[in-house]
Scaffold this active site. Structure first.
Site, PDB file in Angstrom:
ATOM      1  N   ASP A   1      41.075  39.349  36.403  1.00  0.00           N
ATOM      2  CA  ASP A   1      42.102  40.227  36.985  1.00  0.00           C
ATOM      3  C   ASP A   1      43.326  39.520  37.569  1.00  0.00           C
ATOM      4  O   ASP A   1      43.826  39.910  38.635  1.00  0.00           O
ATOM      5  CB  ASP A   1      41.474  41.123  38.066  1.00  0.00           C
ATOM      6  CG  ASP A   1      40.355  41.994  37.540  1.00  0.00           C
ATOM      7  OD1 ASP A   1      40.057  41.931  36.342  1.00  0.00           O
ATOM      8  OD2 ASP A   1      39.756  42.742  38.344  1.00  0.00           O
TER       9      ASP A   1
ATOM     10  N   GLU B   1      41.468  44.848  35.484  1.00  0.00           N
ATOM     11  CA  GLU B   1      40.978  46.094  36.072  1.00  0.00           C
ATOM     12  C   GLU B   1      41.996  47.179  35.742  1.00  0.00           C
ATOM     13  O   GLU B   1      43.153  47.097  36.146  1.00  0.00           O
ATOM     14  CB  GLU B   1      40.824  45.949  37.594  1.00  0.00           C
ATOM     15  CG  GLU B   1      40.267  47.214  38.245  1.00  0.00           C
ATOM     16  CD  GLU B   1      39.948  47.056  39.725  1.00  0.00           C
ATOM     17  OE1 GLU B   1      40.006  45.935  40.259  1.00  0.00           O
ATOM     18  OE2 GLU B   1      39.639  48.090  40.362  1.00  0.00           O
TER      19      GLU B   1
ATOM     20  N   LYS C   1      38.493  46.679  32.177  1.00  0.00           N
ATOM     21  CA  LYS C   1      37.293  47.136  32.892  1.00  0.00           C
ATOM     22  C   LYS C   1      37.652  48.180  33.951  1.00  0.00           C
ATOM     23  O   LYS C   1      38.584  47.989  34.724  1.00  0.00           O
ATOM     24  CB  LYS C   1      36.581  45.948  33.539  1.00  0.00           C
ATOM     25  CG  LYS C   1      37.386  45.210  34.605  1.00  0.00           C
ATOM     26  CD  LYS C   1      36.600  44.011  35.102  1.00  0.00           C
ATOM     27  CE  LYS C   1      37.269  43.265  36.230  1.00  0.00           C
ATOM     28  NZ  LYS C   1      37.482  44.013  37.461  1.00  0.00           N
TER      29      LYS C   1
ATOM     30  N   VAL D   1      40.739  36.828  40.846  1.00  0.00           N
ATOM     31  CA  VAL D   1      40.794  37.536  42.124  1.00  0.00           C
ATOM     32  C   VAL D   1      40.088  38.887  42.062  1.00  0.00           C
ATOM     33  O   VAL D   1      39.960  39.473  40.996  1.00  0.00           O
ATOM     34  CB  VAL D   1      42.267  37.762  42.537  1.00  0.00           C
ATOM     35  CG1 VAL D   1      42.950  36.426  42.754  1.00  0.00           C
ATOM     36  CG2 VAL D   1      43.047  38.591  41.516  1.00  0.00           C
TER      37      VAL D   1
ATOM     38  N   CYS E   1      36.074  41.594  42.852  1.00  0.00           N
ATOM     39  CA  CYS E   1      35.781  41.594  41.408  1.00  0.00           C
ATOM     40  C   CYS E   1      35.090  40.323  40.932  1.00  0.00           C
ATOM     41  O   CYS E   1      34.270  40.369  40.016  1.00  0.00           O
ATOM     42  CB  CYS E   1      37.056  41.867  40.626  1.00  0.00           C
ATOM     43  SG  CYS E   1      37.642  43.554  40.885  1.00  0.00           S
TER      44      CYS E   1
HETATM   45  N1  TIU Z   1      40.214  42.603  41.054  1.00  0.00           N
HETATM   46  C1  TIU Z   1      39.862  42.988  42.280  1.00  0.00           C
HETATM   47  O1  TIU Z   1      39.304  42.230  43.059  1.00  0.00           O
HETATM   48  N2  TIU Z   1      40.178  44.291  42.634  1.00  0.00           N
HETATM   49  C2  TIU Z   1      40.369  44.711  43.910  1.00  0.00           C
HETATM   50  O2  TIU Z   1      40.653  45.878  44.143  1.00  0.00           O
HETATM   51  N3  TIU Z   1      40.273  43.774  44.890  1.00  0.00           N
HETATM   52  C3  TIU Z   1      40.573  43.893  46.202  1.00  0.00           C
HETATM   53  O3  TIU Z   1      40.285  42.961  46.944  1.00  0.00           O
HETATM   54  N4  TIU Z   1      41.197  44.972  46.640  1.00  0.00           N
END
Ligand code: TIU
Length: 222
Positions: free
Chosen positions: A24, A72, A129, A157, A162
């Protein structure tokens, strides 16, 4: 067997059965005006890891090993977005709303795209995803099986959302998981530290952690 220097102990490298999963690294999590910022987060923490993620990706490419990217995101008709997810957190911009970078976390919109510096190249798998984990409601499991992958290195991240969710999904499916420490980040530094502790505790109960240098060197010289 070759090893990568890691915590809580050396990672036993299977050179022919390892892949990188970059989670992501999307504009929506790293740029002002995106989903991450709409939740009230300081997104500059995310952009700072881009050079380390790039170094790791280039190490895998140079070693001829698979690089898999995840995003995402949801379908434009929101049919894969549970209302419980859309309404969570009371963000300024909800998933599916029109924002400065197009519709938030919708497939094909500019803000949903991977940061240009980390863009996939021809032949690399990109997994869209709908969940925080990359195995839920995606073809990732079958793709890894077809490639004979048994070990996964993780970057991206956020560490505790995630990345950790996907590592736990992978661990339960029998993959040996290694997190690249400088190539992952959270909006909350204490959550990154805690997530790494949770992952590596009790004899690598979810997986290992290693530096980008140790990983790149390990796959290059094995
Ligand atoms: N990719 C991911 O971690 N999605 C999130 O929404 N992470 C947050 O920390 N908000």
């Amino acid at each position: 067997m070759p090893e990568i220097k890691a915590d809580p102990f050396a990672f036993p490298l299977k050179r022919d059965a390892i892949a990188l999963v970059v989670i992501d690294m999307q504009r929506d999590f790293a740029e002002p005006g995106g989903f991450g910022a709409s939740l009230g987060n300081d997104v500059s923490r995310i952009t700072r890891i881009v050079p380390d993620v790039k170094r790791l990706i280039e190490g895998f490419r140079a070693a001829g090993l698979p690089v898999i990217h995840t995003m995402e995101c949801h379908r434009p008709d929101l049919s894969d977005l549970p209302p419980a997810k859309r309404n969570r957190g009371n963000p300024a911009l909800k998933i599916g709303d029109e924002g400065p970078m197009g519709r938030v976390l919708i497939s094909g919109e500019p803000g949903t795209g991977i940061l240009p510096e980390l863009a996939p190249i021809n032949g690399e798998v990109v997994i869209e995803k709908p969940g925080k984990g990359a195995f839920y409601a995606t073809p990732l499991g079958e793709i890894l099986k077809s490639k004979g992958i048994e070990q996964l290195v993780f970057a991206g991240v956020t560490t505790e959302v995630c990345v950790q969710t996907t590592m736990r999904e992978a661990n339960d499916r029998g993959y040996e998981c290694l997190l690249a420490e400088e190539a992952t980040e959270s909006y909350f530094p204490e959550f990154k530290t805690a997530a790494i502790s949770m992952i590596t505790a009790q004899g690598a109960i979810v997986g290992w952690v290693a530096s980008v240098d140790a990983i790149v060197e390990g796959i290059a010289h094995a």
